[in-house]
Design a protein around this motif. Structure first.
Motif, short mmCIF file in Angstrom:
data_model
loop_
_atom_site.label_atom_id
_atom_site.label_comp_id
_atom_site.label_asym_id
_atom_site.label_seq_id
_atom_site.Cartn_x
_atom_site.Cartn_y
_atom_site.Cartn_z
N ASN A 1 -15.39 -12.80 -21.58
CA ASN A 1 -15.38 -11.70 -21.29
C ASN A 1 -15.10 -10.79 -19.63
N SER A 2 -14.62 -12.73 -18.82
CA SER A 2 -14.37 -12.64 -17.65
C SER A 2 -15.58 -11.17 -16.39
N GLU A 3 -16.55 -10.78 -17.42
CA GLU A 3 -18.04 -10.20 -16.68
C GLU A 3 -17.78 -10.49 -15.57
N PHE A 4 -18.26 -12.50 -15.99
CA PHE A 4 -19.22 -13.30 -14.59
C PHE A 4 -18.12 -12.95 -13.59
N THR A 5 -16.70 -13.37 -13.39
CA THR A 5 -15.94 -12.96 -12.40
C THR A 5 -16.34 -11.54 -11.68
N ILE A 6 -16.42 -10.54 -12.57
CA ILE A 6 -16.38 -9.44 -11.92
C ILE A 6 -17.43 -8.87 -10.73
N MET A 7 -19.28 -10.52 -11.37
CA MET A 7 -20.09 -10.30 -10.82
C MET A 7 -20.29 -11.51 -9.39
N ARG A 8 -19.03 -11.93 -9.96
CA ARG A 8 -18.87 -12.96 -8.33
C ARG A 8 -18.06 -12.23 -7.51
#
Length: 383
Positions: free
Chosen positions: A83-90
């Protein structure tokens, strides 16, 4: 950053709980299928089979917790990556170290929960399950040989040195802790047979010993090189065999129902406390303790495997969605869990065969997996 940590904790914990409940349900179904063959035997009904299966659930919870932690963490992190949430977290500052710290806190909670199940809940539930089933179908417990269970026992003199050696054979251990059909062979320090005692039944009285019923004690004369000739020349004198019959006898011994109870439950499902005391009993009686020492060290190390498994799941968060779907990642996690479980069992058997140090047998599989997890995480991050 605190909000991100709480969000990660919630996602990982809920996924792990869902996977754990699913695995417990699958194993409970297998247990129930295995019990269907005994339903109808000696009044063993389907409801009683369900109760037996329910009592086995805590043991399955303890055994499956590391695998559930692995699969649940892989699922949660893979879903965030998809969901690209981990990318936003990084982008928001979630470094690998902070991610590992967040996962570590969840894993420590699972470790504490695993210790609670492994030491407090699962062992008495397993013992109760075996007693309940044995009472329902009218079966004896702990029969390792056709003649029953054999246990070695030592008596000590006032100075603490071993006085006599006793080999105890019981034909049946009842669900209430009483024991039927005793045979006690007593030897002197020179390992010469001195007496043979039989009893129909025995019940344990805490602080006093075993109360044996219908005892027949056959005392043999002390025969050695000096008295052998005299005994042959004068049979029926002071060298004759003496038989004593008693309706009840209080028999002192270090054996307790807890020691016989060890024979009812697999060593891997006993508590560390029970294993420790049983190992001391075997050591005092100069018996091998390898299997129980391995089980003891595995009880101490196994909850920590939750940390190792969740560390092994971290690299899956850095794999791009095109490198594999979420279902493929979950399947990979399942295969890793199965391989670890098989390797853990294999090392236990190899350790017994080759007499490896118990601490190595119990800890080496988890240590190897931890090294692989850290190496994979370093490779994924640096590539």
């Amino acid at each position: 950053m605190r909000t991100l940590r709480h969000y990660l904790w919630r996602e990982i914990a809920s996924a792990t709980l869902f996977v754990l409940l699913s695995l417990i349900g699958i194993f409970a179904l297998f247990d129930l299928i295995n019990q269907l063959g005994d339903v109808g035997r000696s009044g063993y009904q389907f409801v009683q089979a369900l109760i037996f299966v329910a009592l086995l659930a805590p043991a399955h919870t303890y055994e499956l917790m590391p695998i559930a932690a692995l699969i649940g963490t892989i699922y949660a992190l893979s879903k965030l990556a998809a969901n690209s949430e981990f990318t936003i977290m990084r982008v928001s500052g979630m470094t690998t170290r902070r991610l590992a710290d967040a996962v570590l806190w969840v894993s420590l909670g699972l470790v504490a929960l695993a210790y609670v199940f492994g030491e407090i809940i699962a062992p008495p539930a397993e013992d109760l399950a075996q007693r309940f089933r044995s009472r329902a179908i009218g079966a004896a417990i702990g029969q390792e040989f056709r003649s029953g269970v054999w246990v070695r026992d030592l008596t000590h003199a006032a100075d603490g040195r071993p006085d006599r050696t006793r080999f105890v054979n019981v034909a049946k251990v009842n669900p209430d802790g009483s024991v039927d059909n005793w045979r006690i062979f007593e030897f002197d320090p020179e390992l010469r047979l001195r007496s043979i005692s039989t009893a129909v039944s025995g019940s344990y009285e805490k602080g006093r010993g075993w109360l044996l019923a219908d005892v027949v004690d056959t005392e043999l004369p002390p025969v050695d090189a000096k008295t052998d000739t005299a005994a042959s020349a004068a049979p029926g004198t002071q060298f004759s065999t003496r038989v004593v019959r008693e309706p009840f006898r209080l028999w002192q011994s270090e054996l307790t129902p807890a020691i016989f109870g060890v024979l009812m439950v697999q060593p891997e499902r006993l508590s560390a406390y029970s294993l420790y005391h049983y190992i001391n009993h075997l050591t005092e009686n100069h018996q091998r303790t390898d299997r129980y020492e391995i089980a003891l060290w595995k009880k101490l190390f196994y909850p920590l495997v939750c940390v190792v498994m969740m560390a092994l799941a971290l690299p899956f968060a850095y794999l791009h969605v095109r490198a594999g779907t979420v279902s493929l990642k979950i399947f990979t996690g399942i295969m890793i869990g199965v391989l670890f479980y098989a390797m853990n069992k294999l090392f236990s058997h190899l350790g017994l065969i080759n007499t490896w140090p118990p601490v190595v047998v119990a800890g080496l599989p988890a240590f190897v997996v931890l090294i692989i997890a850290l190496g994979t995480l370093y490779w994924v991050e640096r590539r």
